[in-house]
Design a protein around this motif. Structure first.
Motif, PDB file in Angstrom:
ATOM      1  N   ALA A 261       0.854  -1.185   0.000  1.00  0.00           N
ATOM      2  CA  ALA A 261       0.000   0.000   0.000  1.00  0.00           C
ATOM      3  C   ALA A 261       0.889   1.234   0.000  1.00  0.00           C
ATOM      4  CB  ALA A 261      -0.896  -0.001   1.226  1.00  0.00           C
ATOM      5  N   LYS A 262       0.843   2.000  -1.090  1.00  0.00           N
ATOM      6  CA  LYS A 262       1.624   3.234  -1.188  1.00  0.00           C
ATOM      7  C   LYS A 262       0.723   4.397  -0.816  1.00  0.00           C
ATOM      8  CE  LYS A 262       4.534   5.968  -4.293  1.00  0.00           C
ATOM      9  NZ  LYS A 262       5.070   6.094  -5.674  1.00  0.00           N
ATOM     10  N   LEU A 263       1.066   5.094   0.263  1.00  0.00           N
ATOM     11  CA  LEU A 263       0.227   6.164   0.784  1.00  0.00           C
ATOM     12  C   LEU A 263       0.897   7.524   0.611  1.00  0.00           C
ATOM     13  CD1 LEU A 263      -0.953   4.575   4.166  1.00  0.00           C
ATOM     14  CD2 LEU A 263      -1.954   4.306   1.887  1.00  0.00           C
ATOM     15  N   ASP A 264       0.078   8.542   0.415  1.00  0.00           N
ATOM     16  CA  ASP A 264       0.538   9.922   0.338  1.00  0.00           C
ATOM     17  C   ASP A 264       0.139  10.618   1.641  1.00  0.00           C
ATOM     18  OD1 ASP A 264       1.110  12.564  -0.134  1.00  0.00           O
ATOM     19  OD2 ASP A 264      -0.227  12.774  -1.871  1.00  0.00           O
ATOM     20  N   LYS A 265       1.108  10.886   2.511  1.00  0.00           N
ATOM     21  CA  LYS A 265       0.815  11.478   3.822  1.00  0.00           C
ATOM     22  C   LYS A 265       0.236  12.888   3.721  1.00  0.00           C
ATOM     23  CE  LYS A 265       4.954  10.855   5.546  1.00  0.00           C
ATOM     24  NZ  LYS A 265       6.068  10.881   6.539  1.00  0.00           N
ATOM     25  N   ASN A 266       0.346  13.513   2.567  1.00  0.00           N
ATOM     26  CA  ASN A 266      -0.181  14.866   2.387  1.00  0.00           C
ATOM     27  C   ASN A 266      -1.596  14.883   1.837  1.00  0.00           C
ATOM     28  OD1 ASN A 266       2.301  16.174   3.177  1.00  0.00           O
ATOM     29  ND2 ASN A 266       3.147  15.581   1.181  1.00  0.00           N
ATOM     30  N   GLY A 330       4.799  -5.071  -4.417  1.00  0.00           N
ATOM     31  CA  GLY A 330       5.595  -4.929  -3.215  1.00  0.00           C
ATOM     32  C   GLY A 330       5.602  -6.131  -2.338  1.00  0.00           C
ATOM     33  N   LYS A 331       6.009  -5.937  -1.087  1.00  0.00           N
ATOM     34  CA  LYS A 331       6.229  -7.028  -0.143  1.00  0.00           C
ATOM     35  C   LYS A 331       5.225  -6.984   1.020  1.00  0.00           C
ATOM     36  CE  LYS A 331      11.181  -7.115  -1.157  1.00  0.00           C
ATOM     37  NZ  LYS A 331      12.547  -7.007  -0.571  1.00  0.00           N
ATOM     38  N   LYS A 332       3.971  -6.686   0.695  1.00  0.00           N
ATOM     39  CA  LYS A 332       2.899  -6.703   1.706  1.00  0.00           C
ATOM     40  C   LYS A 332       3.239  -5.762   2.864  1.00  0.00           C
ATOM     41  CE  LYS A 332      -0.202 -10.055   3.891  1.00  0.00           C
ATOM     42  NZ  LYS A 332      -0.399 -11.472   4.286  1.00  0.00           N
ATOM     43  N   GLU A 333       3.525  -4.497   2.501  1.00  0.00           N
ATOM     44  CA  GLU A 333       3.905  -3.512   3.499  1.00  0.00           C
ATOM     45  C   GLU A 333       3.300  -2.156   3.154  1.00  0.00           C
ATOM     46  OE1 GLU A 333       8.131  -3.172   3.468  1.00  0.00           O
ATOM     47  OE2 GLU A 333       8.228  -2.808   1.304  1.00  0.00           O
ATOM     48  N   VAL A 334       3.478  -1.217   4.060  1.00  0.00           N
ATOM     49  CA  VAL A 334       3.000   0.148   3.849  1.00  0.00           C
ATOM     50  C   VAL A 334       4.177   1.013   3.462  1.00  0.00           C
ATOM     51  CG1 VAL A 334       1.926   2.160   4.932  1.00  0.00           C
ATOM     52  CG2 VAL A 334       1.121  -0.121   5.499  1.00  0.00           C
TER      53      VAL A 334
END
Length: 336
Positions: A261-266, A330-334
């Motif tokens: 999960a690729k998140l944008d903190k902004n 990815g590798k099942k990570e944030v």
């Protein structure tokens, strides 16, 4: 009511049970065959072809300490329900009924009634029935005026509608639903930072909220049941309740192998209370996102082409949703 221990006021216990019956009765729904008062509560499962029961149990941790400090007990029951039902819906289940466990050294009916009213309010918000529980008076187990709470929720979902992350694909959108605040995790750290390091008190005024610090940090956990129900027909591929472990530990629980999960903190608003905790405690970003919800109490993963529809429905349901990221290889990570 548990009368086994010496020193229990049986009359007070009987009075308390009679007082909570109408409160619980107000939460009843079709399927409840009997509720408060019996040895066991009965619920008839209807309207399902191939049902799977989903259960969740939890407490509210040391957030209770804040309630004790403020002598304010009318919302802590909402937290209890929220922590359980929010766990149940991430599997796709609709909550059916709830039971509570209230334990104290000496029962104070006025305090107990406030707690139960909060539980009933939470059940009404979650559209589930408060059908039973246990009130235990345990002399010597708790400090004067203190108590402990635990809850248990049961929901149901059609077997072919279980949400388990297996259909998540690269490119799917990640929607975050705003939290109401700290919710019910990380309060040992909250108390250490704000009260010990920061030398603050629950009466201190927090200008950004127009409330006292106690009111800010005692604000009840948001219940996301109606938000979940508003998405009927949307292909929900995964959900994560952001509780203890924050983003880092909870989001991977709904991911399948091979994706992250690729998140944008902004992309969402981080409430001031988290900035206050971070600054006073000198806590780094990763630890904050591992401990707290940081303003997002629930994440929902949907196909990108259904994202706009989902956002509109969630807004109509009274939520504040944000598109906070996407699924990538990815590798099942944030990835923050």
């Amino acid at each position: 009511m548990d009368y086994k221990d010496a020193g229990v006021n049986i009359d007070e216990g009987n009075k308390f049970v009679e007082m909570i019956k109408p409160i619980a009765k107000a939460t009843m729904k079709s399927g409840v065959l009997n509720g408060i008062g019996g040895f066991g509560a009965l619920y008839q499962l209807t309207d399902y072809k191939n049902p799977v029961l989903v259960s969740g149990t939890d407490g509210v941790g040391t957030k209770l300490k804040i309630a004790f400090m403020m002598k304010k007990y009318d919302t802590i029951g909402i937290d209890l329900v929220a922590m359980c039902v929010n766990d149940v819906i991430v599997s796709g289940a609709k909550p059916l009924f709830f039971l509570d466990y209230f334990a104290t050294g000496k029962l104070q009916s006025d305090v107990g009634i406030e707690v139960i009213r909060g539980i009933a309010a939470g059940c009404s918000e979650a559209e589930c029935a408060l059908i039973g529980g246990e009130t235990a008076e345990l002399p010597g187990m708790y400090n004067e005026g203190e108590f402990d709470l635990a809850g248990f929720a049961v929901g149901a979902v059609e077997k072919d509608e279980i949400i388990d992350g297996r259909n998540i694909e690269v490119g799917d959108a990640i929607i975050g639903l705003a939290s109401s605040g700290i919710h019910s995790n990380g309060y040992s750290l909250v108390r250490k930072v704000l009260f010990d390091l920061g030398k603050m008190s629950t009466d201190d005024y927090v200008e950004e909220y127009g409330l006292s610090l106690g009111e800010v940090i005692l604000k009840p956990t948001r219940i996301y049941v109606k938000a979940f129900k508003s998405l009927k027909g949307i292909s929900i591929k995964g959900m994560a309740h952001i509780t203890g472990g924050g983003f880092i530990d909870n989001i991977p629980r709904t991911l399948k192998d091979g994706v992250s999960a690729k998140l944008d903190k902004n992309s969402w608003d981080v409430p001031h209370i988290f900035k206050l905790i971070k600054d006073i405690g000198k806590i780094d970003d990763m630890e904050m996102y591992r401990t707290f919800n940081m303003g997002i109490g629930m994440i929902i993963i949907v196909p990108s082409h259904q994202c706009d529809d989902a956002i509109n429905r969630l807004k109509a349901a009274g939520e504040k949703p944000f598109i906070i990221g996407e699924i990538v290889n990815g590798k099942k990570e944030v990835l923050l």
